[in-house]
Design a protein around this motif. Structure first.
Motif, PDB file in Angstrom:
ATOM      1  N   SER A  10       0.823  -1.211   0.000  1.00  0.00           N
ATOM      2  CA  SER A  10       0.000   0.000   0.000  1.00  0.00           C
ATOM      3  C   SER A  10       0.860   1.266   0.000  1.00  0.00           C
ATOM      4  CB  SER A  10      -0.940   0.005   1.207  1.00  0.00           C
ATOM      5  OG  SER A  10      -0.195  -0.018   2.398  1.00  0.00           O
ATOM      6  N   GLU A  13       0.194   6.992   3.092  1.00  0.00           N
ATOM      7  CA  GLU A  13      -0.944   7.901   3.161  1.00  0.00           C
ATOM      8  C   GLU A  13      -0.484   9.313   3.513  1.00  0.00           C
ATOM      9  OE1 GLU A  13      -3.898   6.341   5.796  1.00  0.00           O
ATOM     10  OE2 GLU A  13      -3.783   4.359   4.885  1.00  0.00           O
ATOM     11  N   ASN A  18       0.108   5.011   8.075  1.00  0.00           N
ATOM     12  CA  ASN A  18       0.755   3.726   7.823  1.00  0.00           C
ATOM     13  C   ASN A  18       2.266   3.858   7.631  1.00  0.00           C
ATOM     14  OD1 ASN A  18       0.585   5.054   5.356  1.00  0.00           O
ATOM     15  ND2 ASN A  18       0.250   3.181   4.193  1.00  0.00           N
ATOM     16  N   HIS A  65       1.348   8.572  -1.682  1.00  0.00           N
ATOM     17  CA  HIS A  65       0.076   9.180  -2.074  1.00  0.00           C
ATOM     18  C   HIS A  65       0.329  10.276  -3.108  1.00  0.00           C
ATOM     19  CE1 HIS A  65      -3.635  11.541  -1.705  1.00  0.00           C
ATOM     20  NE2 HIS A  65      -4.189  10.397  -1.298  1.00  0.00           N
TER      21      HIS A  65
END
Length: 151
Positions: A10, A13, A18, A65
């Motif tokens: 992922s 963020e 995270n 991000h």
């Protein structure tokens, strides 16, 4: 062709929620690719070539991000980007409690919680300095929830 857009893990963020997991994932993946040296303190006798730096930059940028990507668009060195992101999110720490420990703590008396806090004071010293008001509210909610209810 669909594998080109697939992320290994992922993205980081904007809130940095995270961050700890993301840092570990990036370090592991850069190590596996043999280019972890691009984000670490340079060693004089081991220069890093431009191809390694470019690969590391592409990898890191793919895993942040879009807002962070835009904010650090001018960065061309992976170490500089790494340090900027670390500076942005390094103040955050997660405390993981095993489930049984958590349930015992929630059922504890206020005195037991005070004892726990005094034992683990170093983990809670930065709470007063956080700018995020929800953190303080969550702590108060925890203390209220763990206090014995009057019948």
């Amino acid at each position: 062709m669909s594998n080109l857009n697939k992320l290994d893990f992922s993205t980081l963020e904007v809130s940095g929620r995270n961050d700890l997991k993301w840092v570990q994932d990036v370090k592991l993946h850069l190590t596996a690719k043999g280019i972890r040296a691009t984000i670490e303190t340079p060693i004089a006798d081991k220069p890093i070539d431009k191809a390694q730096k470019a690969t590391a930059m592409i990898f890191i940028r793919r895993h942040i991000h879009d807002a962070l990507h835009t904010e650090y668009l001018a960065e061309e060195d992976p170490r500089t980007l790494w340090l900027a992101l670390a500076n942005l999110f390094d103040h955050q720490k997660d405390i993981y409690l095993p489930e049984d420990h958590w349930s015992r703590l929630c059922q504890a008396s206020p005195e037991a919680i005070a004892t726990y806090h005094s034992r683990h004071e170093s983990n809670f010293t930065h709470v007063d300095h956080l700018e995020d008001a929800t953190t303080s509210i969550e702590i108060l909610d925890f203390q209220e929830a763990s206090a014995p209810m009057d019948e």
